[in-house]
Design an enzyme around this catalytic site. Structure first.
Site, PDB file in Angstrom:
ATOM      1  N   ASP A  46       0.850  -1.187   0.000  1.00  0.00           N
ATOM      2  CA  ASP A  46       0.000   0.000   0.000  1.00  0.00           C
ATOM      3  C   ASP A  46       0.887   1.238   0.000  1.00  0.00           C
ATOM      4  O   ASP A  46       2.009   1.211   0.533  1.00  0.00           O
ATOM      5  CB  ASP A  46      -0.912   0.011   1.234  1.00  0.00           C
ATOM      6  CG  ASP A  46      -2.056   1.011   1.094  1.00  0.00           C
ATOM      7  OD1 ASP A  46      -3.125   0.618   0.607  1.00  0.00           O
ATOM      8  OD2 ASP A  46      -1.868   2.190   1.453  1.00  0.00           O
ATOM      9  N   ARG A  98     -20.283   2.647 -10.470  1.00  0.00           N
ATOM     10  CA  ARG A  98     -18.908   2.155 -10.567  1.00  0.00           C
ATOM     11  C   ARG A  98     -18.155   2.873 -11.680  1.00  0.00           C
ATOM     12  O   ARG A  98     -16.955   3.115 -11.583  1.00  0.00           O
ATOM     13  CB  ARG A  98     -18.933   0.647 -10.801  1.00  0.00           C
ATOM     14  CG  ARG A  98     -19.532  -0.139  -9.633  1.00  0.00           C
ATOM     15  CD  ARG A  98     -19.602  -1.631  -9.938  1.00  0.00           C
ATOM     16  NE  ARG A  98     -20.172  -2.375  -8.816  1.00  0.00           N
ATOM     17  CZ  ARG A  98     -21.452  -2.728  -8.734  1.00  0.00           C
ATOM     18  NH1 ARG A  98     -22.285  -2.376  -9.696  1.00  0.00           N
ATOM     19  NH2 ARG A  98     -21.891  -3.412  -7.710  1.00  0.00           N
ATOM     20  N   ASP A 158     -21.852 -10.767  -8.358  1.00  0.00           N
ATOM     21  CA  ASP A 158     -23.262 -10.631  -8.722  1.00  0.00           C
ATOM     22  C   ASP A 158     -23.936 -11.996  -8.845  1.00  0.00           C
ATOM     23  O   ASP A 158     -25.094 -12.166  -8.446  1.00  0.00           O
ATOM     24  CB  ASP A 158     -23.391  -9.867 -10.046  1.00  0.00           C
ATOM     25  CG  ASP A 158     -22.729  -8.508  -9.976  1.00  0.00           C
ATOM     26  OD1 ASP A 158     -23.232  -7.635  -9.263  1.00  0.00           O
ATOM     27  OD2 ASP A 158     -21.678  -8.344 -10.628  1.00  0.00           O
ATOM     28  N   ARG A 161     -24.685 -13.198  -5.414  1.00  0.00           N
ATOM     29  CA  ARG A 161     -25.850 -12.486  -4.881  1.00  0.00           C
ATOM     30  C   ARG A 161     -27.146 -12.976  -5.531  1.00  0.00           C
ATOM     31  O   ARG A 161     -28.181 -13.122  -4.863  1.00  0.00           O
ATOM     32  CB  ARG A 161     -25.686 -10.982  -5.126  1.00  0.00           C
ATOM     33  CG  ARG A 161     -24.608 -10.336  -4.276  1.00  0.00           C
ATOM     34  CD  ARG A 161     -24.293  -8.921  -4.755  1.00  0.00           C
ATOM     35  NE  ARG A 161     -23.355  -8.255  -3.844  1.00  0.00           N
ATOM     36  CZ  ARG A 161     -22.564  -7.243  -4.193  1.00  0.00           C
ATOM     37  NH1 ARG A 161     -22.605  -6.770  -5.438  1.00  0.00           N
ATOM     38  NH2 ARG A 161     -21.755  -6.697  -3.314  1.00  0.00           N
ATOM     39  N   HIS A 185     -20.106  -5.757 -14.612  1.00  0.00           N
ATOM     40  CA  HIS A 185     -20.288  -5.700 -13.162  1.00  0.00           C
ATOM     41  C   HIS A 185     -20.784  -4.288 -12.864  1.00  0.00           C
ATOM     42  O   HIS A 185     -20.028  -3.404 -12.494  1.00  0.00           O
ATOM     43  CB  HIS A 185     -18.974  -5.981 -12.434  1.00  0.00           C
ATOM     44  CG  HIS A 185     -19.072  -5.824 -10.941  1.00  0.00           C
ATOM     45  ND1 HIS A 185     -20.008  -6.480 -10.182  1.00  0.00           N
ATOM     46  CD2 HIS A 185     -18.353  -5.057 -10.071  1.00  0.00           C
ATOM     47  CE1 HIS A 185     -19.856  -6.142  -8.912  1.00  0.00           C
ATOM     48  NE2 HIS A 185     -18.869  -5.273  -8.824  1.00  0.00           N
TER      49      HIS A 185
END
Length: 320
Positions: A46, A98, A158, A161, A185
């Site tokens: 990071d 997104r 998805d 889900r 997506h």
């Protein structure tokens, strides 16, 4: 490398996985990966090195109950990695799509991906940062890797889900629901109703055999809740992390174990007559990457919806 737990499977002792991004998705992924036993070494990278070091200290306390060591690293530490998972980037905020994130996160990828590719020319890239389809395409172009070695998490989340929503509707375990979400997506994703089944029966037939009413409006509501799930979660808690972390590990597993698993992941290809675009279709995942093994059999309306989804993504790719 420090001594690993003796019970680590022999074929996994040399496995290094790198997670780029110590935000909530990256750290949750590292934790899920740690508990999975798939890797001997997990490297967390990071830009905020202190944060990465703090997360690693905490993760190593969990490693007492697992089989791997976790270290904070630099991009040079990608060398020898079986896979590099990219979660770094600006997170989606309430009210954002997104695709709204594309310019900021593309600039990040232009810096990060070539550095990964230089240090680990043989690795597999797994992209989780949104908009994942656009950035999967970017990672492919920026890395110079073969198409099968750049994989976006795509609609794997998805699809999970969607199966969850259908399982509630029909009163079965999600593992018994065979249904997929393909395409973007994002907002142009599409459920493949024509192939959805439970224990080998199409949904209408299963409902009839179970003696319950099949209602298309209920099915449409399942698809709508699937598409809107991330927005609803972000509105309530500001982020999504547990589901996507679990999906990333499930994508990684057949890559590490050469498992030939079929999952809806994003990769660059030609879809619906649209060339050079990344979106999700069922792909076979193994140690060489993601392969479109068998083209999905779609009905006419689904083919057109897939083309519209591809064109939507292509428009954003071309604007970058």
């Amino acid at each position: 490398m420090s001594q690993l737990v003796a019970s680590t499977p022999g074929h996994l002792k040399g496995i290094k996985i790198v997670v780029v991004g110590a935000g909530s998705v990256g750290v949750t992924t590292a934790y899920a990966l740690l508990l999975s036993g798939l890797a001997a070494e997990i490297v967390l990278i990071d830009i905020d090195k202190q944060r990465a070091e703090g997360e690693v200290m905490d993760l190593n306390h969990a490693a007492h109950f697992a089989q791997a060591r976790v270290v904070a690293g630099e991009y040079e530490d990608c060398a020898g990695a079986a896979a590099v998972i990219i979660t770094a980037g600006v997170n989606q905020k309430p009210g954002q799509t997104r695709l709204d994130l594309v310019k900021t996160n593309y600039a990040l990828f232009a810096d990060v991906v070539p550095r990964i590719a230089k240090s680990a020319p043989d690795t597999i890239l797994i992209v989780a940062t949104n908009p994942v389809d656009v950035l999967t395409h970017a990672a492919y172009k920026l890395s110079g890797f073969p198409v099968e070695r750049v994989i976006g998490s795509g609609t794997a989340m998805d699809t999970t889900r969607f199966r969850h929503e259908l399982s509630k509707e029909f009163g079965v375990n999600p593992r018994n629901v065979h249904a997929v979400i393909i395409g973007e997506h994002g907002d142009s994703q599409l459920p493949v109703w024509s192939l959805a089944s439970i224990v080998g029966m199409r949904l209408k037939d299963f409902a009839a055999q179970k003696g319950i009413e099949y209602r298309q409006d209920a099915m449409d509501a399942c698809a709508r809740r699937t598409k809107e799930a991330a927005y609803e979660i972000i509105r309530r808690k500001g982020k999504t992390n547990y589901g996507v972390a679990s999906v990333l590990v499930s994508i990684l597993e057949p890559i590490i174990t050469d498992g030939d698993a079929l999952m809806t992941v994003s990769r660059v290809g030609n879809y619906g007559g649209v060339e050079d675009v990344a979106l999700s279709m069922p792909c076979k995942l193994n140690r060489t990457g993601a392969h479109i093994d068998v083209p999905l059999l779609l009905d006419t309306s689904e083919q057109e919806a897939l083309r519209k989804s591809a064109l939507s993504i292509k428009e954003v790719i071309d604007s970058v």
